[in-house]
Design a protein around this motif. Structure first.
Motif, PDB file in Angstrom:
ATOM      1  N   UNK A 160      29.288  33.787  50.891  1.00  0.00           N
ATOM      2  CA  UNK A 160      29.529  34.496  52.146  1.00  0.00           C
ATOM      3  C   UNK A 160      31.002  34.338  52.537  1.00  0.00           C
TER       4      UNK A 160
ATOM      5  N   UNK B 114      33.679  33.366  50.507  1.00  0.00           N
ATOM      6  CA  UNK B 114      34.666  33.839  49.529  1.00  0.00           C
ATOM      7  C   UNK B 114      34.514  35.318  49.211  1.00  0.00           C
ATOM      8  N   UNK B 115      33.329  35.839  49.402  1.00  0.00           N
ATOM      9  CA  UNK B 115      33.034  37.184  48.905  1.00  0.00           C
ATOM     10  C   UNK B 115      32.528  37.070  47.482  1.00  0.00           C
ATOM     11  N   UNK B 116      31.805  38.114  47.051  1.00  0.00           N
ATOM     12  CA  UNK B 116      31.190  38.059  45.725  1.00  0.00           C
ATOM     13  C   UNK B 116      32.241  37.973  44.620  1.00  0.00           C
ATOM     14  N   UNK B 117      33.224  38.853  44.685  1.00  0.00           N
ATOM     15  CA  UNK B 117      34.147  38.981  43.550  1.00  0.00           C
ATOM     16  C   UNK B 117      34.960  37.703  43.348  1.00  0.00           C
ATOM     17  N   UNK B 118      35.451  37.133  44.431  1.00  0.00           N
ATOM     18  CA  UNK B 118      36.257  35.907  44.289  1.00  0.00           C
ATOM     19  C   UNK B 118      35.420  34.760  43.727  1.00  0.00           C
TER      20      UNK B 118
ATOM     21  N   UNK C 179      33.632  46.477  39.878  1.00  0.00           N
ATOM     22  CA  UNK C 179      34.623  45.740  40.659  1.00  0.00           C
ATOM     23  C   UNK C 179      35.087  44.476  39.940  1.00  0.00           C
TER      24      UNK C 179
END
Lengths: 405, 405
Positions: free
Chosen positions: B179, B181-185, B220
Motif C-alpha cells: 500500500x 510503496x505501490x505495486x510496481x515499486x 507496467x
C-alpha cells in the motif's frame, strides 16, 4: 478529508481610498465573483449555437447556454476525431474555435475532449497501415493542440485506455494501434506529442473503468514517466447512483498518487435506471426516456451528496456533469434543464451549492489603518464601497493592498 | 497454435560402436527418458516425508511420492514465510533443503513458492515499521535465495500482486508495504533482490487474477524494467472448469508479451463444485468433500482437454497441478490419487498423455555409415542396442555422434 476549509484562503487587505490613503473605518462588501474550483459541464451546444442559421433555434440555444452560464465556469468541447474531421483533411477548426472563444469570452475555462480514443474515431483511418494511423494520430495532435494553444490549454489526451486494445464491438484504427503498441507505449507517445506542442497545458487521462485495472495502469504510466497532470474519472450513473461508499472507495483508490482528480463525465438521471444486466450503456436504446417528479427529486439529492463529497476531497479540482439538458446521450433525462430548457430541481440545487453554500459574500469594516481580514472560498472577488471597487484573486493566504477606484 | 510440432526436434545421429567405428546397419532403440516440458505438481509432502518419525506414515508418504514421480518432473515447495519461519530467526532451511535434494535426486526440477506474499505471512512482522518490514523481506530473500542457489533456481518471487494492496481480510505486513510503496515499486524491489543473489534463476510473477488488471500490471512492470522471466497463472477451478474458450482467451491475453507462461497452480475437482456466489475460495469450509465416480470421469476429461490445449500453445512451458492427492486445500477432491493413495482416472489419463501421447519411443536401423534420423518430443533420450547404450538431449534440431558403451 471532511469539510471545506481546504477550499478557502485568508487574506489581510489594506483598503485604500481612490486618493491612495487608508480607508479607515470604511464599510466594504466582499463578493466572490468567480470560483477557483472548476464546476463544469458539457458545452457541445455552443458549437451548434455559433453555427446555426435558424434564428428561433439559435435564440433557444442561446437561452440554454445563458442558463448554463448561471452555473458553470468550465466547459468540455467535442474533438471526437470522427466528427471533428469527418472528411480527411477538413477539420472543423473554425466551428470549435468559435465555440471555444464564446466560452472564454464568458469567463469559462475550456477543455478539449479527446485527442485519442477508439470510439467515435474517423472511419477513413481504417484504410491505413498501423504505422500510418499512428503518424496521422500524432499529426492530428500537433495540428489541433497548436491551433488551440492559448484558447484550449487543457486536454483529455487519451480516453478509455483500459478497454482500448480489447474493444471488440467494431474494428477501429485506435484499437488496432493500441493492440500493437500496448497501452503504455501508446499513452506515452500521445502524451509526449501533446506536451510538445503545448508544454504548459494540463493533460488528463480519462476512463470509465474505476477498478484496480485503471489504478494499475496509472501506476505503470507514472513509472514510465508519462506526464499525467490530472486523473480523469468518468461517473456515468445511468444504472443508479454509486452512493457515498463507492465514491469514497474510488477517491481512496485514485488519491494515492497525489495527483489532482477531475470527475470528467458525470451523469445522474431523473427517470428510470438502466437495468444492471446491461454492460455497455450504448446497448440501451429507447424511444423515449421520461423525466419524472420523483426522479427529479432523487437526482437533485444525489447531485447534492455527490458534489459535496467531491468538493470536500482535497484532490478533486473539477466536476463535470456531462449533459446540461435532458435528451442527449441515450436520450436520458440526465440534465439540469428539460429539453425545453425549463429548470429542474437539480439546477436549483446546484445553483444553491455553487452560488450560496460554497460562495463567499461578506460585509466588513476597515480598521483605523484601513485593514480588513477576509476568509473565503478560493476564486475571484470584488471589493466595493458605493460605486468604487477593486477586484482581486483569493487563492492562497496573503496580505495585499487594494485601491478602490 | 495447434498441434505439438513445436514440442519436437529432429536429430541426425551417427551411431558408433564401442570401438568407435560406425554402427552400420545396427538396430537401435530410441527411448525418451525425460521431458523438457515441465509437468509439475505440488510436492509439499516431501517436506513431511523427510521429517516424519512414524515409520508407517513415512512409508505411506513414500508410496505417495513414488506415484508422484510416476507422472512429474517438476515440483513446487512451500516457502510461505509464516510457516517457513514461524519464529523469527528460526527458518526451516534444513527441512526444505532435504525435501529439495530428495526431489533433485529423483530428477525433479524444484521451484520455491513464494518469496513475497500477503497471505500465510509471518505474524511476527506485524510489530515492525514498514521500513523494517521491507528490510526483513529483502533479508529473507537474500538468506533463502542464497541458501538454495544451485538447488532451487526457480522462484515465484511475488504472489497475487493485483489484490495485494487492497487485501482487507486481515492486517498483514506485506499489504502494508505494498500500500505504501505501490505495486510496481514493491515488485521491482523484490525481483531486484532475488536477481542479485541468484542472477541465473528463473523468476516468476504469479497471480490468480487473469483479467486485464494482471495484464496491465505486467505491462507496467516490463516497462519499468522488472526482470520477469515467466508469467505465472493460477487456475484453481473449484467452481468449475474454465473450458477451452476461457483458456484460449487467457492464453491470448498473456501471450502478447512473448514471455514463457507457466500454469502454476491448477485445480480441477472430482466432486461437487463450489457455488458461483463464493468469491474467496477460502470462505468455502466443509466437513467433507467427497470424490464421486462421475466427478472423477469429468476431472480426467477436463484435465485431458486443458493439458492438451496448454501443451499445444508454444509459450506454455510448465503446468503444475496444485494437489497430488485429495483432501488438501479446502479438503477438495482435487488430486490424481485419493487420500489413501489409490489412483484416480485423472492419474491414468495423465500417465497416458505424458508417457505415451507426448513421449517418443522408436526402433531405428542405422544406415551403411551408421546414421539414423530421429524426430521426437524434446527431452532426454537413451539410445540402446542390447546392453550397450548412450544418452543424449534432444532440445533442438542437431547433428550428433554417439558412441554406444
Amino acid at each position: 478529508m471532511n469539510g471545506t476549509e481546504h477550499r478557502k484562503a485568508e487574506v489581510r487587505i489594506r483598503v485604500m481610498d481612490p486618493d491612495n490613503t487608508p480607508a479607515s473605518g470604511l464599510r466594504v462588501k466582499a463578493d466572490q465573483i468567480s470560483h477557483k474550483f472548476l464546476f463544469g459541464c458539457g458545452a457541445f451546444d455552443t458549437v451548434w449555437m455559433q453555427r446555426i442559421e435558424d434564428g428561433e433555434r439559435k435564440a433557444f440555444l442561446q437561452d440554454r447556454m445563458n442558463k448554463w452560464l448561471g452555473l458553470f465556469n468550465y466547459g468540455t468541447l467535442p474533438f471526437y476525431w470522427g466528427g471533428y474531421e469527418h472528411e480527411e483533411g477538413k477539420p472543423n477548426t473554425e466551428g470549435l474555435m468559435n465555440a471555444a472563444k464564446w466560452l472564454i469570452d464568458n469567463n469559462v475555462k475550456v477543455k478539449g475532449h479527446p485527442l485519442c480514443w477508439h470510439t467515435a474515431c474517423a472511419e477513413w483511418l481504417l484504410k491505413y497501415s498501423n504505422e500510418d494511423i499512428l503518424k496521422k494520430q500524432l499529426e492530428r495532435i500537433q495540428r489541433d493542440v497548436t491551433a488551440f494553444k492559448g484558447i484550449i490549454d487543457m486536454w483529455d489526451v487519451i480516453n478509455e485506455v483500459v478497454i482500448m486494445p480489447d474493444f471488440d464491438k467494431y474494428d477501429n484504427a485506435i484499437t488496432r494501434i493500441c493492440k500493437e503498441m500496448g497501452r503504455i507505449k501508446l499513452v506515452k507517445t500521445v502524451f509526449a506529442e501533446t506536451k510538445k506542442y503545448n508544454p504548459d497545458a494540463v493533460l488528463l487521462i480519462n476512463d470509465f473503468n474505476t477498478s484496480e485495472s485503471y489504478e494499475i495502469l496509472i501506476e505503470g504510466l507514472l513509472e514510465a514517466g508519462v506526464p499525467i497532470d490530472v486523473i480523469g474519472i468518468q461517473s456515468h450513473q445511468h444504472q443508479g447512483y454509486w452512493g457515498k461508499e463507492k465514491l469514497d472507495r474510488v477517491l481512496e483508490r485514485f488519491s494515492r498518487f497525489g495527483l489532482p482528480i477531475h470527475f470528467t463525465e458525470n451523469t445522474l438521471v431523473s427517470g428510470d435506471l438502466i437495468p444492471e444486466y446491461i454492460v455497455d450503456l450504448n446497448d440501451w436504446q429507447v424511444e423515449t426516456w421520461p423525466s419524472t417528479p420523483e426522479g427529479e427529486e432523487r437526482q437533485a439529492n444525489e447531485m447534492k451528496e455527490m458534489y459535496t463529497t467531491l468538493f470536500e476531497h482535497p484532490l478533486v479540482e473539477a466536476i463535470t456533469t456531462w449533459d446540461f439538458n435532458d435528451g442527449c446521450w441515450l436520450k436520458a433525462p440526465s440534465g439540469f434543464v428539460h429539453e425545453d430548457n425549463s429548470l429542474k430541481p437539480s439546477y436549483h440545487m446546484m445553483k444553491k451549492l455553487i452560488h450560496e453554500t460554497w460562495e463567499t459574500h461578506e460585509e466588513l469594516t476597515a480598521d483605523a489603518d484601513g485593514y480588513i481580514n477576509l476568509k473565503g472560498f478560493k476564486g475571484g472577488y470584488k471589493l466595493s464601497s458605493g460605486d468604487k471597487s477593486a477586484e482581486f484573486e483569493l487563492n492562497e493566504n496573503a496580505e495585499i493592498t487594494l485601491r478602490l477606484a
